[in-house]
Design a protein around this motif. Structure first.
Motif, mmCIF file in Angstrom:
data_model
loop_
_atom_site.group_PDB
_atom_site.id
_atom_site.type_symbol
_atom_site.label_atom_id
_atom_site.label_comp_id
_atom_site.label_asym_id
_atom_site.label_seq_id
_atom_site.Cartn_x
_atom_site.Cartn_y
_atom_site.Cartn_z
ATOM 1 N N CYS A 181 -20.396 -22.650 -14.005
ATOM 2 C CA CYS A 181 -20.563 -21.493 -14.963
ATOM 3 C C CYS A 181 -20.400 -20.185 -14.818
ATOM 4 O O CYS A 181 -19.884 -19.337 -15.453
ATOM 5 C CB CYS A 181 -22.112 -21.846 -15.570
ATOM 6 S SG CYS A 181 -22.566 -23.471 -16.343
ATOM 7 N N LEU A 182 -20.546 -19.848 -13.559
ATOM 8 C CA LEU A 182 -20.348 -18.395 -13.086
ATOM 9 C C LEU A 182 -18.928 -18.070 -12.849
ATOM 10 O O LEU A 182 -18.628 -17.043 -13.368
ATOM 11 C CB LEU A 182 -21.264 -18.052 -11.752
ATOM 12 C CG LEU A 182 -22.599 -18.180 -11.841
ATOM 13 C CD1 LEU A 182 -23.463 -17.864 -10.359
ATOM 14 C CD2 LEU A 182 -23.321 -16.990 -12.732
ATOM 15 N N HIS A 183 -18.447 -19.115 -12.361
ATOM 16 C CA HIS A 183 -16.863 -18.870 -12.260
ATOM 17 C C HIS A 183 -16.391 -18.633 -13.558
ATOM 18 O O HIS A 183 -15.414 -17.946 -13.594
ATOM 19 C CB HIS A 183 -16.381 -20.215 -11.724
ATOM 20 C CG HIS A 183 -14.753 -20.550 -11.604
ATOM 21 N ND1 HIS A 183 -14.126 -20.378 -10.250
ATOM 22 C CD2 HIS A 183 -13.976 -20.412 -12.435
ATOM 23 C CE1 HIS A 183 -12.996 -20.423 -10.387
ATOM 24 N NE2 HIS A 183 -12.891 -20.528 -11.728
ATOM 25 N N GLU A 184 -16.469 -19.363 -14.610
ATOM 26 C CA GLU A 184 -15.797 -19.300 -15.765
ATOM 27 C C GLU A 184 -16.390 -18.059 -16.627
ATOM 28 O O GLU A 184 -15.563 -17.369 -17.096
ATOM 29 C CB GLU A 184 -16.178 -20.460 -16.898
ATOM 30 C CG GLU A 184 -15.884 -22.046 -16.084
ATOM 31 C CD GLU A 184 -14.301 -22.035 -16.145
ATOM 32 O OE1 GLU A 184 -13.473 -21.109 -16.393
ATOM 33 O OE2 GLU A 184 -13.985 -22.899 -15.332
ATOM 34 N N TYR A 185 -17.621 -17.631 -16.356
ATOM 35 C CA TYR A 185 -18.240 -16.475 -16.835
ATOM 36 C C TYR A 185 -17.377 -15.321 -16.342
ATOM 37 O O TYR A 185 -17.071 -14.317 -17.096
ATOM 38 C CB TYR A 185 -19.652 -16.238 -16.422
ATOM 39 C CG TYR A 185 -20.132 -15.119 -17.027
ATOM 40 C CD1 TYR A 185 -20.850 -14.735 -18.376
ATOM 41 C CD2 TYR A 185 -20.402 -13.965 -16.164
ATOM 42 C CE1 TYR A 185 -21.402 -13.651 -18.625
ATOM 43 C CE2 TYR A 185 -21.066 -12.727 -16.505
ATOM 44 C CZ TYR A 185 -21.504 -12.722 -17.629
ATOM 45 O OH TYR A 185 -22.023 -11.619 -18.149
#
Length: 271
Positions: A58-62
């Motif tokens: 999630c943090l990667h895509e964020y």
């Protein structure tokens, strides 16, 4: 739309999703259970690593989305990419389902790609490169944060000892879980930084290539990740790649045995 309505809409676009809070709750609860010895260590490590891995995805895509927004894509917020909700991403199969399958079955961090960025809104080659680099850099940061407490010895002399094939080891199961999760972060970052079509590494260099070269490479983008794994399947390449991951862990004073033990505990259904 009034100014107040506009502000409220923007606030809702950036509000952290309850789904992400649930993931953080599972991560924290399972981490406490592993540290304190509550319940089955294998199940606890499994939940901790799975929750931690999905949080990092999630943090990667964020990071991709946030960087794209600052770069000029004003549609990012309306698509829900800033809420950290995994269900908002355009390709949940490639960004979450497949990476989870690879982690569970193969113990390897699979890079994914999900946010749809309207690249025509972004001006400047450097901005395009930074957008692609933002995701893998998050994985590197996560790995560093996971490795520091293990390498610094903060988890030494544990009250709860990990068990390997019936033998108690002088290692905390939480340290092993952190080592395995860091291993996944590093493997995902290294794979994703390869300049192969379809991966973020290619996205970093693509803006600097000639239009002719980009057009020639474009048809191969859907097969880039598959080609990487075919090559990685070769024993010599496989050995070289994972040696590189372990060397990166060594930089923080963390032996690769932590990752191996973490993977053993993670795969509790096999023993």
């Amino acid at each position: 739309m009034t100014f107040a309505e506009t502000q409220r809409s923007r606030s809702e676009e950036r509000r952290i999703s309850p789904v992400f809070w649930v993931l953080l709750a599972i991560l924290g609860t399972s981490g406490w259970a592993v540290w304190s010895g509550y319940g089955n260590a294998g199940v606890g490590v499994f939940l901790f690593v799975v929750a931690g891995w999905v949080v990092s995805l999630c943090l990667h895509e964020y990071a991709h989305a946030r960087t794209a927004m600052y770069g000029g894509d004003i549609t990012i917020g309306a698509k829900g990419y800033l809420t950290l909700n995994p269900f908002k991403y355009t390709n949940a199969v490639f960004s979450f389902v497949l990476p989870m399958i690879f982690v569970i079955l193969g113990g390897i961090g699979l890079p994914g790609g999900a946010v749809y960025i309207e690249r025509h809104r972004i001006r400047g080659r450097l901005k395009h490169s930074l957008i692609s680099a933002a995701g893998p850099l998050v994985n590197v940061l996560c790995a560093v944060l996971l490795l520091i407490p293990v390498g610094a010895g903060w988890l030494d002399d544990p009250a709860v000892h990990a068990s390997y094939e019936g033998h108690d080891l002088n290692v905390s199961p939480l340290a092993a879980a952190l080592g395995f999760l860091a291993f996944l972060q590093l493997s995902a970052a290294l794979l994703n930084l390869l300049p192969v079509p379809g991966l973020d590494g290619y996205g970093i260099v693509e803006p600097w290539l000639s239009p002719k070269t980009r057009r020639a490479v474009e048809p191969f983008a859907p097969y880039g990740l598959m080609a990487v794994f075919v090559v990685l399947w070769q024993s010599e390449v496989n050995r070289w790649f994972f040696d590189l991951v372990y060397r990166a862990m060594d930089l923080f004073g963390v032996d690769g045995a932590y990752a191996a033990l973490g993977r053993y505990l993670f795969s509790f259904w096999q023993h």
